[in-house]
Scaffold this active site. Structure first.
Site, short mmCIF file in Angstrom:
data_model
loop_
_atom_site.label_atom_id
_atom_site.label_comp_id
_atom_site.label_asym_id
_atom_site.label_seq_id
_atom_site.Cartn_x
_atom_site.Cartn_y
_atom_site.Cartn_z
N GLN A 92 10.39 -4.65 0.48
CA GLN A 92 9.48 -4.05 -0.50
C GLN A 92 8.87 -2.77 0.07
O GLN A 92 8.73 -1.76 -0.60
CB GLN A 92 8.37 -5.05 -0.88
CG GLN A 92 8.92 -6.30 -1.54
CD GLN A 92 7.83 -7.31 -1.90
OE1 GLN A 92 6.76 -7.32 -1.33
NE2 GLN A 92 8.13 -8.16 -2.86
N ILE A 94 9.97 -0.72 2.37
CA ILE A 94 10.87 0.42 2.62
C ILE A 94 11.14 1.22 1.35
O ILE A 94 11.62 2.34 1.40
CB ILE A 94 12.19 -0.07 3.27
CG1 ILE A 94 12.93 1.04 4.04
CG2 ILE A 94 13.12 -0.70 2.23
CD1 ILE A 94 12.30 1.48 5.29
N GLU A 103 13.42 1.36 12.76
CA GLU A 103 13.39 -0.11 12.76
C GLU A 103 14.16 -0.66 13.95
O GLU A 103 15.14 -0.07 14.42
CB GLU A 103 13.99 -0.65 11.45
CG GLU A 103 13.84 -2.16 11.33
CD GLU A 103 14.30 -2.72 9.98
OE1 GLU A 103 14.80 -1.94 9.14
OE2 GLU A 103 14.15 -3.94 9.78
N ALA A 106 19.14 -4.87 14.91
CA ALA A 106 19.74 -6.18 15.20
C ALA A 106 21.24 -6.05 15.45
O ALA A 106 21.93 -7.02 15.68
CB ALA A 106 19.47 -7.13 14.05
N ARG A 107 21.77 -4.81 15.40
CA ARG A 107 23.15 -4.57 15.86
C ARG A 107 23.11 -4.40 17.37
O ARG A 107 24.05 -4.72 18.08
CB ARG A 107 23.70 -3.26 15.25
CG ARG A 107 23.84 -3.30 13.76
CD ARG A 107 24.46 -2.00 13.27
NE ARG A 107 25.85 -1.87 13.71
CZ ARG A 107 26.55 -0.74 13.68
NH1 ARG A 107 25.99 0.37 13.22
NH2 ARG A 107 27.79 -0.71 14.09
N HIS A 205 -1.89 11.10 1.97
CA HIS A 205 -1.65 11.12 0.53
C HIS A 205 -0.69 10.00 0.13
O HIS A 205 -0.95 9.22 -0.80
CB HIS A 205 -1.11 12.49 0.10
CG HIS A 205 -0.53 12.48 -1.28
ND1 HIS A 205 -1.29 12.24 -2.41
CD2 HIS A 205 0.75 12.63 -1.73
CE1 HIS A 205 -0.50 12.25 -3.48
NE2 HIS A 205 0.73 12.48 -3.09
N ARG A 214 0.33 -1.54 -3.28
CA ARG A 214 0.57 -2.76 -2.48
C ARG A 214 -0.71 -3.51 -2.12
O ARG A 214 -0.63 -4.64 -1.64
CB ARG A 214 1.37 -2.40 -1.21
CG ARG A 214 2.71 -1.76 -1.50
CD ARG A 214 3.61 -2.64 -2.34
NE ARG A 214 4.92 -2.02 -2.54
CZ ARG A 214 5.92 -2.59 -3.17
NH1 ARG A 214 5.78 -3.79 -3.71
NH2 ARG A 214 7.08 -1.95 -3.32
C1 LIG Z 1 4.26 -4.73 -8.00
C2 LIG Z 1 5.56 -4.00 -7.79
C3 LIG Z 1 6.74 -4.51 -8.32
C4 LIG Z 1 7.94 -3.85 -8.11
N1 LIG Z 1 9.10 -4.38 -8.64
C5 LIG Z 1 10.28 -3.77 -8.42
C6 LIG Z 1 11.51 -4.31 -8.92
O1 LIG Z 1 11.52 -5.35 -9.56
N2 LIG Z 1 12.66 -3.66 -8.63
C7 LIG Z 1 12.70 -2.50 -7.92
O2 LIG Z 1 13.77 -1.93 -7.70
N3 LIG Z 1 11.55 -1.94 -7.45
C8 LIG Z 1 10.36 -2.54 -7.67
N4 LIG Z 1 9.22 -1.98 -7.17
C9 LIG Z 1 9.30 -0.75 -6.38
C10 LIG Z 1 8.81 0.47 -7.18
O3 LIG Z 1 9.61 0.69 -8.33
C11 LIG Z 1 8.85 1.74 -6.29
O4 LIG Z 1 10.18 1.98 -5.88
C12 LIG Z 1 8.00 1.60 -5.05
O5 LIG Z 1 6.74 1.10 -5.40
C13 LIG Z 1 7.89 2.94 -4.34
O6 LIG Z 1 7.08 3.78 -5.12
P1 LIG Z 1 7.19 5.37 -5.07
O7 LIG Z 1 8.58 5.78 -5.51
O8 LIG Z 1 6.05 5.91 -5.86
O9 LIG Z 1 6.95 5.66 -3.51
P2 LIG Z 1 7.65 6.73 -2.55
O10 LIG Z 1 9.10 6.43 -2.44
O11 LIG Z 1 6.86 6.76 -1.28
O12 LIG Z 1 7.50 8.07 -3.28
C14 LIG Z 1 6.22 8.70 -3.48
C15 LIG Z 1 6.42 9.75 -4.56
O13 LIG Z 1 7.31 10.75 -4.04
C16 LIG Z 1 8.20 11.18 -5.07
N5 LIG Z 1 9.58 10.90 -4.64
C17 LIG Z 1 9.99 10.26 -3.51
N6 LIG Z 1 11.31 10.23 -3.44
C18 LIG Z 1 11.77 10.87 -4.53
C19 LIG Z 1 13.07 11.13 -5.04
N7 LIG Z 1 14.16 10.80 -4.40
N8 LIG Z 1 13.16 11.80 -6.20
C20 LIG Z 1 12.07 12.17 -6.88
N9 LIG Z 1 10.81 11.94 -6.45
C21 LIG Z 1 10.66 11.30 -5.30
C22 LIG Z 1 7.81 10.44 -6.35
O14 LIG Z 1 6.87 11.23 -7.05
C23 LIG Z 1 7.10 9.22 -5.84
O15 LIG Z 1 6.17 8.68 -6.74
C24 LIG Z 1 7.98 -2.63 -7.37
C25 LIG Z 1 6.79 -2.11 -6.85
C26 LIG Z 1 5.58 -2.77 -7.06
C27 LIG Z 1 4.33 -2.20 -6.46
#
Ligand SMILES: Cc1cc2nc3c(=O)[nH]c(=O)nc-3n(C[C@H](O)[C@H](O)[C@H](O)COP(=O)(O)OP(=O)(O)OC[C@H]3O[C@@H](n4cnc5c(N)ncnc54)[C@H](O)[C@@H]3O)c2cc1C
Length: 293
Positions: A92, A94, A103, A106-107, A205, A214
């Site tokens: 979750q 990552i 990380e 484990a290889r 940020h 989280r």
């Molecule tokens: C309660 C909960 C339930 C969840 N359930 C699921 C699930 O069922 N299945 C699942 O797959 N995931 C699930 N997630 C994961 C969720 O969808 C996000 O992938 C995760 O929370 C990371 O969020 P983020 O992309 O905002 O964070 P980060 O990856 O740290 O990104 C931060 C911000 O940077 C920008 N960013 C980063 N990378 C890119 C990129 N490549 N392109 C464009 N913008 C980018 C975006 O604006 C993003 O909001 C869950 C998360 C939570 C908290």
């Protein structure tokens, strides 16, 4: 030539290198940090120059930045943590891509015999209202039986792992005639409860973005346990930013156009139904705070 002192946080200096226990075998250890509330203010003043005269107070400036989503000053502060966490929590964690991670391999190395076993009130039944969550607790005797299943299955998988590697826990060969399976293969049947560890570096940020998701009641209990410890670190490190984060992000709620109209009409003493402002029943429940946590 003027010399600028490195911004420090005495609370963070005191935390450096100390393990903060999380779950049964996990921890967070502060390896390093950069910046503090002053560094955030300093970065903002470089970009705003004379324009900041009216918001000269540091706390007020930080609250202004948070309220108006001026994000880059908060990227000027960084933190590096050593974290030991179960693999299912790591999966979750990552997903938050805006961080640098190294990380344990484990290889390359053999994993330790350490598994997360949910105990007591951490052992919940499947929630009837939330497909993604835990509902009622089990009674203590039943919770202990469940913990035994988790523990014994993990122990057995770990024993078989060592058997495949052909070594005991001290690294001695189990059989002189058999060759061990490659570490990168031997690990593949190990459970998600096994602990891994990593170094994790992230700017403030993005850390706040991580924490807003989280440390939230919707996040899984185990990752929340880590997030709650990190919130305490943030409170000690950047107290003004922490306070602004709590007020404008963590404990706030963004209103849609319809929700805002509903609130305005209610403030004028009108009675409003969801359909009057184009909100669904689900949106309405969220607005009045009755959604399941
Ligand atoms: C309660 C909960 C339930 C969840 N359930 C699921 C699930 O069922 N299945 C699942 O797959 N995931 C699930 N997630 C994961 C969720 O969808 C996000 O992938 C995760 O929370 C990371 O969020 P983020 O992309 O905002 O964070 P980060 O990856 O740290 O990104 C931060 C911000 O940077 C920008 N960013 C980063 N990378 C890119 C990129 N490549 N392109 C464009 N913008 C980018 C975006 O604006 C993003 O909001 C869950 C998360 C939570 C908290």
């Amino acid at each position: 030539m003027s010399v600028i002192e490195r911004p420090r946080s005495p609370a963070m200096d005191a935390l450096l290198g100390r393990e903060i226990p999380v779950l049964d075998h996990g921890f967070i250890r502060l390896i390093d940090y950069m910046g503090n509330d002053d560094a955030i203010v300093q970065a903002a003043r470089v970009s705003y120059g004379r324009g900041t005269k009216s918001v000269s107070d540091d706390r007020a400036l930080i609250r202004y930045l948070m309220r108006n989503r001026h994000t880059t000053p908060f990227e000027m502060a960084e933190i590096k943590l050593h974290v030991r966490l179960p693999i299912f929590v790591a999966r979750q964690w990552i997903r938050h891509r805006m961080a640098s991670v190294n990380e344990y391999s484990a290889r390359y190395s053999v994993l330790d015999r350490e598994f997360y076993v949910p105990r007591g009130e951490a052992t919940g039944a499947q929630s009837a209202v939330n497909r993604q969550g835990r509902g009622s607790d089990f009674d203590p005797a039943e919770a202990e039986l469940i913990a035994d299943i988790f523990r014994s299955d993990a122990e057995r998988a770990y024993d078989r792992y060592l058997e495949l590697l052909n070594q005991d826990e001290e690294g001695n060969a189990l059989s002189g005639t058999r060759t061990g399976v490659a570490r990168e293969l031997a690990r593949i049947n190990l459970p998600l409860s096994l602990y891994t560890q990593w170094y994790w570096k992230i700017d403030l940020h993005n850390l706040l973005g991580f924490l807003s998701l989280r440390a939230h009641p919707h996040a899984q209990r185990e990752i929340r346990a880590y997030a709650e410890e990190m919130l305490k670190i943030v409170a000690a490190w950047v107290p003004h930013t922490y306070e602004a984060f709590v007020d404008y992000r963590r404990d706030s709620y963004e209103l849609s156009r319809g929700a805002l109209e509903a609130v305005r009409r209610m403030l004028r003493g009108e009675s409003v139904a969801p359909g009057d402002v184009g909100l669904s029943q689900r949106e309405w429940r969220d607005l009045v705070g009755k959604h399941p946590a």
